[in-house]
Design a protein around this motif. Structure first.
Motif, PDB file in Angstrom:
ATOM      1  N   GLN A 127       0.212   5.881  56.306  1.00 32.23           N
ATOM      2  CA  GLN A 127      -0.503   5.019  56.921  1.00 32.23           C
ATOM      3  C   GLN A 127       0.140   3.845  56.798  1.00 32.23           C
ATOM      4  OE1 GLN A 127      -2.030   7.073  52.307  1.00 32.23           O
ATOM      5  NE2 GLN A 127      -3.124   5.283  52.978  1.00 32.23           N
ATOM      6  N   GLU A 128       0.125   3.395  57.904  1.00 29.42           N
ATOM      7  CA  GLU A 128       0.596   2.148  58.268  1.00 29.42           C
ATOM      8  C   GLU A 128       0.426   0.816  57.668  1.00 29.42           C
ATOM      9  OE1 GLU A 128       0.208   1.603  62.587  1.00 29.42           O
ATOM     10  OE2 GLU A 128      -1.093   2.336  62.594  1.00 29.42           O
ATOM     11  N   THR A 129       1.515   0.265  57.336  1.00 26.90           N
ATOM     12  CA  THR A 129       2.003  -0.735  56.698  1.00 26.90           C
ATOM     13  C   THR A 129       1.445  -2.295  58.095  1.00 26.90           C
ATOM     14  OG1 THR A 129       3.527   0.236  54.978  1.00 26.90           O
ATOM     15  CG2 THR A 129       3.031  -2.595  55.033  1.00 26.90           C
ATOM     16  N   SER A 130       0.510  -2.792  57.529  1.00 29.00           N
ATOM     17  CA  SER A 130       0.426  -4.480  57.936  1.00 29.00           C
ATOM     18  C   SER A 130       0.812  -5.497  58.127  1.00 29.00           C
ATOM     19  CB  SER A 130      -1.082  -4.563  57.783  1.00 29.00           C
ATOM     20  OG  SER A 130      -1.340  -5.780  58.879  1.00 29.00           O
ATOM     21  N   ALA A 131       1.695  -5.366  58.708  1.00 31.42           N
ATOM     22  CA  ALA A 131       3.138  -6.680  58.888  1.00 31.42           C
ATOM     23  C   ALA A 131       1.960  -8.138  58.478  1.00 31.42           C
ATOM     24  CB  ALA A 131       4.183  -6.458  60.079  1.00 31.42           C
ATOM     25  N   THR A 132       0.959  -8.083  58.902  1.00 32.02           N
ATOM     26  CA  THR A 132      -0.330  -9.603  58.543  1.00 32.02           C
ATOM     27  C   THR A 132      -0.392  -9.495  58.121  1.00 32.02           C
ATOM     28  OG1 THR A 132      -0.288  -9.070  61.462  1.00 32.02           O
ATOM     29  CG2 THR A 132      -1.819 -10.647  59.368  1.00 32.02           C
ATOM     30  N   ALA A 133      -1.042  -8.340  56.883  1.00 26.76           N
ATOM     31  CA  ALA A 133      -1.537  -8.694  55.707  1.00 26.76           C
ATOM     32  C   ALA A 133       0.062  -8.956  54.572  1.00 26.76           C
ATOM     33  CB  ALA A 133      -1.933  -7.262  55.853  1.00 26.76           C
ATOM     34  N   SER A 134       1.272  -8.985  54.840  1.00 33.15           N
ATOM     35  CA  SER A 134       2.012  -8.327  54.197  1.00 33.15           C
ATOM     36  C   SER A 134       2.801  -9.494  53.505  1.00 33.15           C
ATOM     37  CB  SER A 134       3.435  -6.581  54.506  1.00 33.15           C
ATOM     38  OG  SER A 134       2.971  -5.742  53.961  1.00 33.15           O
ATOM     39  N   ALA A 135       2.585 -10.487  55.973  1.00 30.64           N
ATOM     40  CA  ALA A 135       3.135 -11.735  55.277  1.00 30.64           C
ATOM     41  C   ALA A 135       2.151 -12.440  53.878  1.00 30.64           C
ATOM     42  CB  ALA A 135       2.510 -11.452  56.463  1.00 30.64           C
ATOM     43  N   ALA A 136       0.974 -12.164  54.300  1.00 32.73           N
ATOM     44  CA  ALA A 136      -0.092 -12.686  53.790  1.00 32.73           C
ATOM     45  C   ALA A 136       0.076 -12.795  52.493  1.00 32.73           C
ATOM     46  CB  ALA A 136      -0.793 -13.057  54.306  1.00 32.73           C
ATOM     47  N   SER A 137      -0.009 -11.559  52.025  1.00 28.92           N
ATOM     48  CA  SER A 137       0.491 -10.722  50.699  1.00 28.92           C
ATOM     49  C   SER A 137       1.482 -11.653  50.148  1.00 28.92           C
ATOM     50  CB  SER A 137       0.463  -9.752  50.580  1.00 28.92           C
ATOM     51  OG  SER A 137      -0.491  -8.937  50.867  1.00 28.92           O
ATOM     52  N   ALA A 138       2.520 -11.807  50.381  1.00 28.09           N
ATOM     53  CA  ALA A 138       3.970 -12.618  50.081  1.00 28.09           C
ATOM     54  C   ALA A 138       4.275 -13.722  50.537  1.00 28.09           C
ATOM     55  CB  ALA A 138       5.164 -12.416  51.227  1.00 28.09           C
ATOM     56  N   ALA A 139       3.260 -14.656  50.534  1.00 24.73           N
ATOM     57  CA  ALA A 139       2.940 -15.795  50.773  1.00 24.73           C
ATOM     58  C   ALA A 139       1.877 -16.804  49.519  1.00 24.73           C
ATOM     59  CB  ALA A 139       2.026 -16.381  52.153  1.00 24.73           C
ATOM     60  N   VAL A 140       1.201 -15.675  49.751  1.00 28.05           N
ATOM     61  CA  VAL A 140       0.200 -15.517  48.078  1.00 28.05           C
ATOM     62  C   VAL A 140       1.138 -15.265  46.877  1.00 28.05           C
ATOM     63  CG1 VAL A 140      -1.739 -15.129  46.699  1.00 28.05           C
ATOM     64  CG2 VAL A 140      -2.015 -14.740  49.045  1.00 28.05           C
ATOM     65  N   SER A 141       1.636 -14.564  46.438  1.00 25.03           N
ATOM     66  CA  SER A 141       2.663 -14.222  45.477  1.00 25.03           C
ATOM     67  C   SER A 141       3.385 -15.193  45.555  1.00 25.03           C
ATOM     68  CB  SER A 141       3.461 -12.857  45.679  1.00 25.03           C
ATOM     69  OG  SER A 141       2.617 -11.694  46.309  1.00 25.03           O
ATOM     70  N   TRP A 142       4.121 -15.581  46.542  1.00 24.30           N
ATOM     71  CA  TRP A 142       5.478 -16.891  46.253  1.00 24.30           C
ATOM     72  C   TRP A 142       4.747 -17.936  45.011  1.00 24.30           C
ATOM     73  CZ3 TRP A 142       5.735 -22.351  47.470  1.00 24.30           C
ATOM     74  CH2 TRP A 142       7.219 -22.836  47.090  1.00 24.30           C
ATOM     75  N   PHE A 143       3.191 -18.172  45.135  1.00 27.62           N
ATOM     76  CA  PHE A 143       2.834 -19.139  44.468  1.00 27.62           C
ATOM     77  C   PHE A 143       2.729 -18.374  42.961  1.00 27.62           C
ATOM     78  CE2 PHE A 143       1.409 -21.039  48.400  1.00 27.62           C
ATOM     79  CZ  PHE A 143       1.932 -22.258  48.331  1.00 27.62           C
ATOM     80  N   LEU A 144       2.968 -16.367  42.647  1.00 25.47           N
ATOM     81  CA  LEU A 144       2.171 -17.092  41.262  1.00 25.47           C
ATOM     82  C   LEU A 144       3.486 -15.830  40.841  1.00 25.47           C
ATOM     83  CD1 LEU A 144      -0.592 -13.998  43.113  1.00 25.47           C
ATOM     84  CD2 LEU A 144      -0.894 -16.659  41.568  1.00 25.47           C
ATOM     85  N   PRO A 145       3.668 -16.715  39.728  1.00 23.30           N
ATOM     86  CA  PRO A 145       4.972 -15.404  38.834  1.00 23.30           C
ATOM     87  C   PRO A 145       4.767 -14.434  38.895  1.00 23.30           C
ATOM     88  CG  PRO A 145       3.724 -17.256  37.699  1.00 23.30           C
ATOM     89  CD  PRO A 145       3.138 -17.183  38.845  1.00 23.30           C
ATOM     90  N   GLY A 146       6.308 -14.304  37.783  1.00 19.17           N
ATOM     91  CA  GLY A 146       5.234 -12.419  37.593  1.00 19.17           C
ATOM     92  C   GLY A 146       5.170 -11.248  38.230  1.00 19.17           C
TER      93      GLY A 146
END
Length: 273
Positions: free
Chosen positions: A140-159
């Motif tokens: 199953q493919e991993t979307s680079a765009t969705a991954s980058a957006a997820s990392a951006a969201v995660s940057w604001f979330l501790p833990g």
């Protein structure tokens, strides 16, 4: 490479509305199913599927397996055959040949690392050795765009890291151990998809599948031995040295910095079909 905002800009960016929006996204993600794992496949690669039992209590992977433990106790030497893509498997045409080889190479690497801690690995010229082979039945493919957006969201979330509910990849594998006489002594059908929490994304189209090869190799190698059996010490001549270092600290550090999985390139190029 994903660029994160400099520290001196971060506080300007984290306004109350922004924190509220990110929190809303986070709570929405938590309300979604935690895992996108599909059931294990049944392609016919396993020569004997009688007695396959579904493993209960697993959190992320779905596993079906069977073994002849008395036969496995007598196994001392193993030959690891190169992993392959199952003919007719669920492999999207959009995944490039290079990316397919990337996952196959990592699967070979991780199986070698794990099996060598439990058995003596020998070449295919030894007729007394049991043989292990794995086939990839689904990518199953991993979307680079969705991954980058997820990392951006995660940057604001501790833990930990979170994933958006789109573009998450996965991997399905079937593997078996055949004794020297050709009898199948162990079989496993294994599948895992990336969840919305604690599964970092990747800019590679096979980033999730690449990362999950290590989870599969550990599960399969453990299944071939009795619980609690001590692992073998590594010898001076590592049987897996052709796959590179067992711990790639540079790659792991890079992944920590950007919050994304960074696949290790194949070295040397695996000879898979």
């Amino acid at each position: 490479m994903l660029a994160l905002p400099p520290t001196d800009m971060a506080f300007d960016m984290i306004s109350a509305p922004r924190i509220g929006a990110v929190s809303t996204v986070f709570l929405t993600l938590l309300a979604l199913p935690a895992c996108a794992t599909k059931p294990p496949t049944q392609t016919g690669f396993l020569t004997n599927q009688a007695g396959m039992e579904k493993v209960s209590g697993t959190v992320r992977a779905q596993i079906e397996r069977q073994r002849d433990l008395s036969a496995l106790r007598a196994v001392q030497k193993l030959t690891l055959l190169p992993a392959k893509l199952q003919e007719g498997g669920d492999i999207p045409d959009t995944i490039t040949p290079e990316s397919r080889l990337l996952v196959l190479g990592e699967l070979d690497r991780q199986l070698c690392f794990q099996l060598s801690r439990r058995f003596e690995l020998v070449g295919p010229e030894d007729p007394s050795a049991a043989r292990v082979q794995a086939v990839i039945t689904r990518l199953q493919e991993t979307s680079a765009t969705a991954s980058a957006a997820s990392a951006a969201v995660s940057w604001f979330l501790p833990g930990g890291s979170v994933r958006l509910p789109v573009g998450r990849g996965g991997l399905s594998i079937e593997a078996r151990l055949d004794l020297a006489d050709g009898q199948q002594a162990a079989a496993m059908a294994w599948s895992r998809g990336a969840g919305v929490v604690m599964d970092e994304g990747s800019l590679s189209e096979v980033g999730d599948a690449h990362r999950f090869t290590a989870n599969f190799a550990d599960d399969f190698a453990d299944f071939l031995v009795e619980p609690g059996k001590p692992k073998r010490a590594l010898t001076a001549q590592d049987p897996c040295q052709k796959h590179g270092a067992r711990l790639d600290l540079g790659r792991l550090a890079a992944g920590q910095v950007i919050g994304l999985h960074v696949p290790r390139p194949n070295s040397p190029t695996p000879q898979n079909n």
